[in-house]
Design a protein around this motif. Structure first.
Motif, short mmCIF file in Angstrom:
data_model
loop_
_atom_site.label_atom_id
_atom_site.label_comp_id
_atom_site.label_asym_id
_atom_site.label_seq_id
_atom_site.Cartn_x
_atom_site.Cartn_y
_atom_site.Cartn_z
N UNK A 1 9.56 -5.78 -4.36
CA UNK A 1 10.68 -6.31 -3.57
C UNK A 1 11.89 -5.40 -3.65
N UNK A 2 12.05 -4.72 -4.80
CA UNK A 2 13.16 -3.78 -4.96
C UNK A 2 12.85 -2.39 -4.42
N UNK A 3 11.60 -2.17 -4.01
CA UNK A 3 11.20 -0.87 -3.49
C UNK A 3 11.14 0.22 -4.53
N UNK A 4 10.90 -0.16 -5.80
CA UNK A 4 10.90 0.82 -6.88
C UNK A 4 9.63 1.69 -6.87
N UNK A 5 9.83 2.97 -6.91
CA UNK A 5 8.74 3.92 -7.04
C UNK A 5 8.86 4.68 -8.36
N UNK B 1 0.83 -1.21 0.00
CA UNK B 1 0.00 0.00 0.00
C UNK B 1 0.86 1.26 0.00
N UNK B 2 1.89 1.28 0.81
CA UNK B 2 2.75 2.46 0.89
C UNK B 2 3.49 2.72 -0.42
N UNK B 3 4.07 1.67 -1.00
CA UNK B 3 4.79 1.82 -2.26
C UNK B 3 3.87 2.33 -3.36
N UNK B 4 2.70 1.72 -3.45
CA UNK B 4 1.81 2.06 -4.55
C UNK B 4 1.12 3.40 -4.37
N UNK B 5 0.97 3.84 -3.13
CA UNK B 5 0.47 5.20 -2.91
C UNK B 5 1.42 6.22 -3.53
N UNK B 6 2.72 6.00 -3.38
CA UNK B 6 3.71 6.89 -3.99
C UNK B 6 3.66 6.82 -5.51
N UNK B 7 3.52 5.61 -6.04
CA UNK B 7 3.46 5.45 -7.50
C UNK B 7 2.24 6.16 -8.08
N UNK B 8 1.09 5.93 -7.46
CA UNK B 8 -0.15 6.53 -7.98
C UNK B 8 -0.08 8.05 -7.93
N UNK C 1 2.52 9.93 -8.05
CA UNK C 1 3.47 10.38 -9.06
C UNK C 1 2.83 10.40 -10.45
N UNK C 2 2.08 9.36 -10.79
CA UNK C 2 1.45 9.29 -12.10
C UNK C 2 0.26 10.24 -12.22
N UNK C 3 -0.51 10.37 -11.14
CA UNK C 3 -1.76 11.14 -11.21
C UNK C 3 -1.53 12.58 -11.62
N UNK C 4 -0.40 13.15 -11.25
CA UNK C 4 -0.13 14.56 -11.56
C UNK C 4 0.17 14.80 -13.03
N UNK C 5 0.36 13.74 -13.81
CA UNK C 5 0.74 13.90 -15.22
C UNK C 5 -0.39 13.56 -16.19
#
Length: 420
Positions: free
Chosen positions: A411-415, A173-180, A182-186
Motif C-alpha cells: 500500500x505504501x509502494x515500498x520497494x 506483480x509490478x512491485x514485487x518484480x522490482x523487489x525480487x 533487487x534481492x536476486x543480484x545480491x
C-alpha cells in the motif's frame, strides 16, 4: 490500494454479470442422472487434487532468484493484456460463499468462469452449474496459490481472495518484480529466505530450493524486520530470556491474570545481581518494577523456543526457533510472534545449516532434541539469511502466487527497505 476483509461478505453484490467470454457457453441439464452424479461426487480424489495443486505451486525456483524475476515479467504481461481487454474480472456474488463439491446453483458456473480466467481451470466451451471434480481441483489450486488452507470450499479466506480486483493484483506483480530483481543480484550459492507475507522459509542451494518450511512470523504491531544477515549458531534446548518488550506488553498482564503463570511455565526471576527471587516479591501492578528483573525460562517441552534456536546477527534481538505451539503452523494467517520466526520441521533445517560441522546430521539433531541435550553449536560455515517481503511471485510452470499485504508495504509502494 488498501483492501479489508471487513463487511466483505455482507457487501458482496447479490448478483453480477459474468465476464463475457464468447468461447464459453452454458450447458443444458438434459435429464442428468442424479444417482450417477452422487456416485461421481463420492469418487472424487480430493487428496489427489490437493497434491496436484501443491505440486503446481511448490517448484524448485527460489522466491528470490532471477528465474522468479523473469517469471514475474511474463505474469505482468498476461495481466496487462487481460486488463486492457476486459478491465477486470467480476467480484464473486454472495451466493458464491460456501460453494463446495456437490453443490449446484448458478453461482457455480460464475465461479468456473473466474477460475478459467485465472488459469486454475482448463477452458471449456460449455459450462454447467455443477460443482464437479474439475472445479474442486481448480478451487484447491486457487487456494494453494494464495497460501490458504486447501479444502476445496469457498470459505471466507477464499472468498476474500476471489474478491481482489485484477488491477490490485497487477500492482502487486509490478512491485514485487522490482523487489525480487533487487534481492536476486545480491545472493550467494547457499542461503535461507524467510518470506514474511507467505510465512514460509526456503533453504536454497545452487539456485534450487532444497527445503521448504512453514513459519510463524511477527504480528502487525510487532513486525518481523526485513534484513540481510548470517546464521552463526544453533542452540539445542536453550534457555529463553524474556525480552523487555514482552515483559511490558505480555508478562505483566499474564501475571495479573494468574500469579502462578511463571511457575506453571518454568520461568525464573533474577535480580540485577543474578540472584533468583520469588515472583511474589515483584510489584506486578505496573511494568516498572518487573522491568528491573530478568526472566528466564528453563529448557524443556514448555520452553517458548522449543528444542532449538537458530541465531543470526541483527540489532533487533530476533531469531528463528522451534515452538511447542505446533497447531499455529496449520493456520491461514500465521502472524503471531513478537518478531521472531518460528519454523516447522526445524530439525531438518538445523541439520542442513550444520552439515559443515561434521558431527551433525538429521538423526543426531533429532537425538539432541529427544535427549534434551543442552549445547550451543557455532556454524563452521556461516549461512546467509534474508528476511524479505514478497507478496506476489510466479514459477516456471506459469503459476502465479499472491499473499495479503499484512504490513501494508504494498500500500505504501515500498520497494527499497532500509535494513535490507
Amino acid at each position: 490500494m488498501r483492501l479489508s476483509r471487513r463487511h466483505l461478505l455482507t457487501s458482496a453484490a447479490a448478483a453480477g454479470a459474468t465476464l463475457a467470454m464468447p468461447a464459453i457457453g452454458r450447458a443444458e441439464d438434459g435429464g442428468f442422472d442424479l444417482f450417477a452424479k452422487d456416485r461421481a461426487m463420492r469418487n472424487v480424489d480430493r487428496d489427489g487434487n490437493t497434491a496436484t495443486a501443491v505440486s503446481l505451486v511448490e517448484t524448485i525456483e527460489p522466491i528470490l532468484s532471477f528465474d522468479t524475476a523473469y517469471n514475474l515479467q511474463l505474469a505482468i504481461q498476461n495481466y496487462e493484456a487481460f486488463i486492457a481487454a476486459n478491465g477486470s474480472w467480476d467480484e464473486p456474488t454472495r451466493e458464491t460463499f460456501g460453494l463446495e463439491l456437490g453443490k449446484s446453483r448458478k453461482a457455480v458456473s460464475q465461479l468456473k468462469r473466474r477460475l478459467m480466467i485465472n488459469g486454475d481451470m482448463a477452458l471449456e466451451k460449455r459450462i454447467n452449474d455443477d460443482f464437479d471434480a474439475k472445479l474442486d481441483a481448480a478451487v484447491r489450486l486457487f487456494q494453494a496459490r494464495h497460501g490458504l488452507i486447501i479444502n476445496g470450499k469457498v470459505d471466507e479466506p477464499t472468498f476474500y481472495a476471489l474478491s481482489v480486483p485484477a488491477d490490485y493484483r497487477l500492482n502487486q506483480l509490478r512491485l514485487n518484480a522490482q523487489r525480487v530483481e533487487q534481492w536476486a543480484s545480491t545472493l550467494s550459492d547457499r542461503y535461507v529466505v524467510v518470506n514474511i507475507p507467505a510465512a514460509t522459509i526456503e533453504a536454497v542451494e545452487e539456485s534450487q530450493v532444497v527445503q521448504r518450511h512453514t513459519a510463524v512470523v511477527g504480528k502487525v504491531d510487532r513486525a518481523t524486520p526485513i534484513l540481510n544477515s548470517k546464521v552463526h549458531q544453533v542452540k539445542f534446548n536453550p534457555y529463553w530470556t524474556v525480552p523487555q518488550s514482552i515483559i511490558e506488553k505480555d508478562l505483566v498482564r499474564y501475571m495479573n491474570e494468574d500469579m502462578e503463570y511463571l511457575t506453571k511455565f518454568h520461568i525464573r526471576a533474577f535480580d540485577s545481581k543474578g540472584n533468583e527471587v520469588s515472583p511474589t516479591t515483584i510489584d506486578w501492578s505496573t511494568a516498572q518494577d518487573p522491568l528491573r528483573y530478568t526472566f528466564r525460562q528453563d529448557p524443556g517441552g514448555e520452553n517458548s523456543m522449543g528444542h532449538c534456536k537458530i541465531d543470526f546477527y541483527n540489532k533487533y534481538d530476533v531469531y528463528m526457533h522451534d515452538t511447542p505451539q505446533k497447531a499455529l503452523f496449520g493456520e491461514n494467517a500465521r502472524f503471531h510472534s513478537s518478531g521472531c520466526v518460528r519454523c516447522e520441521g526445524i530439525d531438518s533445517l538445523s541439520a542442513w545449516l550444520l552439515r559443515d560441522n561434521g558431527d551433525w546430521d538429521l538423526p543426531s539433531v533429532q537425538a539432541a532434541f529427544e535427549n534434551g541435550l543442552r549445547e550451543d553449536v557455532p556454524l563452521k560455515v556461516q549461512v546467509p539469511i534474508h528476511t524479505t517481503y514478497i507478496t506476489a511471485w510466479a514459477n516456471r510452470q506459469g503459476t502465479v502466487s499472491f499473499r495479503d499485504d499484512v504490513y501494508q508495504f504494498d500500500a505504501q509502494g515500498l520497494v527499497n527497505f532500509a535494513d535490507a
